[in-house]
Design a protein around this motif. Structure first.
Motif, PDB file in Angstrom:
ATOM      1  N   ASN A 196       0.817  -1.217   0.000  1.00 59.40           N
ATOM      2  CA  ASN A 196       0.000   0.000   0.000  1.00 59.40           C
ATOM      3  C   ASN A 196       0.847   1.262   0.000  1.00 59.40           C
ATOM      4  O   ASN A 196       0.599   2.183  -0.785  1.00 59.40           O
ATOM      5  N   TYR A 197       1.844   1.334   0.864  1.00 60.59           N
ATOM      6  CA  TYR A 197       2.688   2.524   0.893  1.00 60.59           C
ATOM      7  C   TYR A 197       3.418   2.703  -0.443  1.00 60.59           C
ATOM      8  O   TYR A 197       3.575   3.827  -0.940  1.00 60.59           O
ATOM      9  N   THR A 198       3.862   1.600  -1.040  1.00 57.59           N
ATOM     10  CA  THR A 198       4.564   1.674  -2.318  1.00 57.59           C
ATOM     11  C   THR A 198       3.645   2.215  -3.414  1.00 57.59           C
ATOM     12  O   THR A 198       4.016   3.131  -4.160  1.00 57.59           O
ATOM     13  N   GLU A 199       2.431   1.676  -3.495  1.00 60.60           N
ATOM     14  CA  GLU A 199       1.501   2.098  -4.542  1.00 60.60           C
ATOM     15  C   GLU A 199       0.905   3.486  -4.274  1.00 60.60           C
ATOM     16  O   GLU A 199       0.606   4.231  -5.216  1.00 60.60           O
ATOM     17  N   LEU A 200       0.740   3.837  -3.013  1.00 56.29           N
ATOM     18  CA  LEU A 200       0.279   5.189  -2.702  1.00 56.29           C
ATOM     19  C   LEU A 200       1.285   6.220  -3.202  1.00 56.29           C
ATOM     20  O   LEU A 200       0.910   7.255  -3.771  1.00 56.29           O
ATOM     21  N   ALA A 201       2.561   5.933  -2.988  1.00 56.45           N
ATOM     22  CA  ALA A 201       3.608   6.847  -3.465  1.00 56.45           C
ATOM     23  C   ALA A 201       3.595   6.947  -4.988  1.00 56.45           C
ATOM     24  O   ALA A 201       3.750   8.034  -5.560  1.00 56.45           O
ATOM     25  N   GLN A 202       3.394   5.815  -5.668  1.00 59.62           N
ATOM     26  CA  GLN A 202       3.350   5.811  -7.131  1.00 59.62           C
ATOM     27  C   GLN A 202       2.154   6.603  -7.648  1.00 59.62           C
ATOM     28  O   GLN A 202       2.277   7.388  -8.600  1.00 59.62           O
ATOM     29  N   LEU A 203       1.007   6.398  -7.015  1.00 59.60           N
ATOM     30  CA  LEU A 203      -0.206   7.103  -7.420  1.00 59.60           C
ATOM     31  C   LEU A 203      -0.058   8.609  -7.205  1.00 59.60           C
ATOM     32  O   LEU A 203      -0.456   9.418  -8.045  1.00 59.60           O
ATOM     33  N   TYR A 204       0.555   8.969  -6.077  1.00 57.13           N
ATOM     34  CA  TYR A 204       0.726  10.381  -5.758  1.00 57.13           C
ATOM     35  C   TYR A 204       1.666  11.072  -6.743  1.00 57.13           C
ATOM     36  O   TYR A 204       1.385  12.176  -7.227  1.00 57.13           O
ATOM     37  N   GLN A 205       2.772  10.428  -7.040  1.00 57.03           N
ATOM     38  CA  GLN A 205       3.726  11.007  -7.975  1.00 57.03           C
ATOM     39  C   GLN A 205       3.114  11.204  -9.359  1.00 57.03           C
ATOM     40  O   GLN A 205       3.396  12.185 -10.055  1.00 57.03           O
ATOM     41  N   LYS A 206       2.226  10.319  -9.738  1.00 56.50           N
ATOM     42  CA  LYS A 206       1.638  10.359 -11.075  1.00 56.50           C
ATOM     43  C   LYS A 206       0.569  11.437 -11.214  1.00 56.50           C
ATOM     44  O   LYS A 206       0.428  12.047 -12.290  1.00 56.50           O
ATOM     45  N   TYR A 207      -0.166  11.710 -10.114  1.00 56.19           N
ATOM     46  CA  TYR A 207      -1.327  12.593 -10.246  1.00 56.19           C
ATOM     47  C   TYR A 207      -1.313  13.832  -9.342  1.00 56.19           C
ATOM     48  O   TYR A 207      -2.257  14.619  -9.377  1.00 56.19           O
ATOM     49  N   LYS A 208      -0.257  14.045  -8.600  1.00 56.65           N
ATOM     50  CA  LYS A 208      -0.227  15.190  -7.690  1.00 56.65           C
ATOM     51  C   LYS A 208      -0.318  16.519  -8.435  1.00 56.65           C
ATOM     52  O   LYS A 208      -0.852  17.501  -7.903  1.00 56.65           O
TER      53      LYS A 208
ATOM     54  N   ARG B 275      11.394   5.470   4.393  1.00 57.92           N
ATOM     55  CA  ARG B 275      11.351   4.166   3.724  1.00 57.92           C
ATOM     56  C   ARG B 275      10.532   4.187   2.432  1.00 57.92           C
ATOM     57  O   ARG B 275      10.896   3.551   1.447  1.00 57.92           O
ATOM     58  N   PHE B 276       9.418   4.918   2.441  1.00 49.96           N
ATOM     59  CA  PHE B 276       8.522   4.892   1.290  1.00 49.96           C
ATOM     60  C   PHE B 276       8.413   6.240   0.561  1.00 49.96           C
ATOM     61  O   PHE B 276       7.593   6.386  -0.338  1.00 49.96           O
ATOM     62  N   LYS B 277       9.229   7.197   0.956  1.00 51.62           N
ATOM     63  CA  LYS B 277       9.279   8.492   0.278  1.00 51.62           C
ATOM     64  C   LYS B 277       7.909   9.162   0.191  1.00 51.62           C
ATOM     65  O   LYS B 277       7.564   9.786  -0.818  1.00 51.62           O
ATOM     66  N   ALA B 278       7.144   9.037   1.251  1.00 50.04           N
ATOM     67  CA  ALA B 278       5.810   9.644   1.265  1.00 50.04           C
ATOM     68  C   ALA B 278       5.933  11.162   1.290  1.00 50.04           C
ATOM     69  O   ALA B 278       6.518  11.738   2.207  1.00 50.04           O
TER      70      ALA B 278
ATOM     71  N   PHE C 198      -4.486  16.049  -7.184  1.00 51.84           N
ATOM     72  CA  PHE C 198      -4.722  14.871  -6.341  1.00 51.84           C
ATOM     73  C   PHE C 198      -3.932  14.977  -5.048  1.00 51.84           C
ATOM     74  O   PHE C 198      -2.785  15.398  -5.041  1.00 51.84           O
ATOM     75  N   GLU C 199      -4.562  14.575  -3.936  1.00 50.68           N
ATOM     76  CA  GLU C 199      -3.886  14.590  -2.636  1.00 50.68           C
ATOM     77  C   GLU C 199      -4.278  13.344  -1.847  1.00 50.68           C
ATOM     78  O   GLU C 199      -5.423  12.870  -1.920  1.00 50.68           O
ATOM     79  N   ILE C 200      -3.326  12.807  -1.124  1.00 48.55           N
ATOM     80  CA  ILE C 200      -3.560  11.678  -0.218  1.00 48.55           C
ATOM     81  C   ILE C 200      -3.489  12.197   1.209  1.00 48.55           C
ATOM     82  O   ILE C 200      -2.552  12.923   1.566  1.00 48.55           O
TER      83      ILE C 200
ATOM     84  N   PRO D 223      -4.061   0.508  -4.075  1.00 47.00           N
ATOM     85  CA  PRO D 223      -4.195   1.879  -4.583  1.00 47.00           C
ATOM     86  C   PRO D 223      -4.219   1.973  -6.103  1.00 47.00           C
ATOM     87  O   PRO D 223      -5.021   2.706  -6.671  1.00 47.00           O
ATOM     88  N   LEU D 224      -3.364   1.227  -6.781  1.00 46.94           N
ATOM     89  CA  LEU D 224      -3.304   1.325  -8.234  1.00 46.94           C
ATOM     90  C   LEU D 224      -4.560   0.782  -8.912  1.00 46.94           C
ATOM     91  O   LEU D 224      -4.877   1.161 -10.045  1.00 46.94           O
TER      92      LEU D 224
END
Length: 232
Positions: A111-123, A155-158, A127-129, A217-218
């Protein structure tokens, strides 16, 4: 002639109603209409069927729907991980994904990995988490706010905001979570089932969807893009 008219009306109406086998001949129940009654008394029709459309809504359901409709996520103020007040109206115009997170869950890495990917793609598309740590599920978020921030950001670059640790269920549940659950109940009741339950919120602060902890998330990217108006 009057008897003939009554009989004709009954035959036409009988296509819409069914006579309950357990009730008296003067008691009729309707299969497609709400609380309608036909009674015959000395060949007089004392009440006519009331035709309605839509499903029945109980008073409690109507009250909850009215409460949900009268508020939005933007009406709430929450604490960030450093104890500062954050007025969620600052997120007006943005699509939000609100998630209860944990550091020691079996779902944490994915989840943390995919949340970071989703955020980077749509911020950059609005988009906000909003991540809310919670320790109510297996004691899997035992750390302090500082430790949680260190874990997620290192660890997850949030890069999205992480808020104060909260309860999401029970009498002490954070008001924002009481609101989220009142807007979108789960399959087995309103309560949050585990870490990483997700609520998708539109630009007006209305809760439009809810996803189970096991929904990655993805996998909700399509729903997110629709709200953002992103086609590519």
């Amino acid at each position: 002639m009057f008897r003939s008219s009554i009989r004709s009306l009954y035959l036409r109406t009988n296509r819409l109603i069914r006579v309950s086998s357990s009730s008296s001949p003067s008691s009729l129940s309707f299969s497609k209409f709400d609380s309608a009654k036909l009674s015959f008394n000395s060949h007089r029709i004392t009440s006519l069927p009331i035709l309605t459309t839509g499903a029945n809504i109980s008073r409690s359901e109507h009250s909850m729907a009215a409460t949900s409709d009268s508020k939005s996520v933007h009406d709430f103020t929450v604490k960030d991980a450093k104890g500062n007040d954050v007025d969620l109206s600052t997120y007006k115009g943005k699509v939000l994904l609100i998630v209860n997170v944990a550091s020691q869950c079996g779902l944490t890495n994915s989840n943390y990995t995919e949340l970071a990917q989703l955020y980077q793609k749509y911020k950059d598309h609005g988009f906000e988490i909003l991540a809310f740590p919670c320790n109510q599920f297996g004691g899997q978020e035992p750390g302090t706010n500082e430790e949680i921030l260190q874990f997620a950001c290192t660890r997850f670059k949030a890069e999205y905001p992480i808020f104060d640790k909260v309860d999401v269920n029970g009498d002490n549940a954070a008001p924002i979570y009481k609101f989220l659950k009142s807007c979108k109940g789960g399959l087995l009741g309103d309560g949050i089932k585990w870490n990483f339950a997700k609520f998708l919120v539109d630009k007006d602060g209305k809760v439009v969807d809810r996803y189970a902890p096991t929904t990655t998330p993805l996998s909700i990217e399509k729903d997110l893009k629709k709200l953002l108006g992103v086609t590519a």
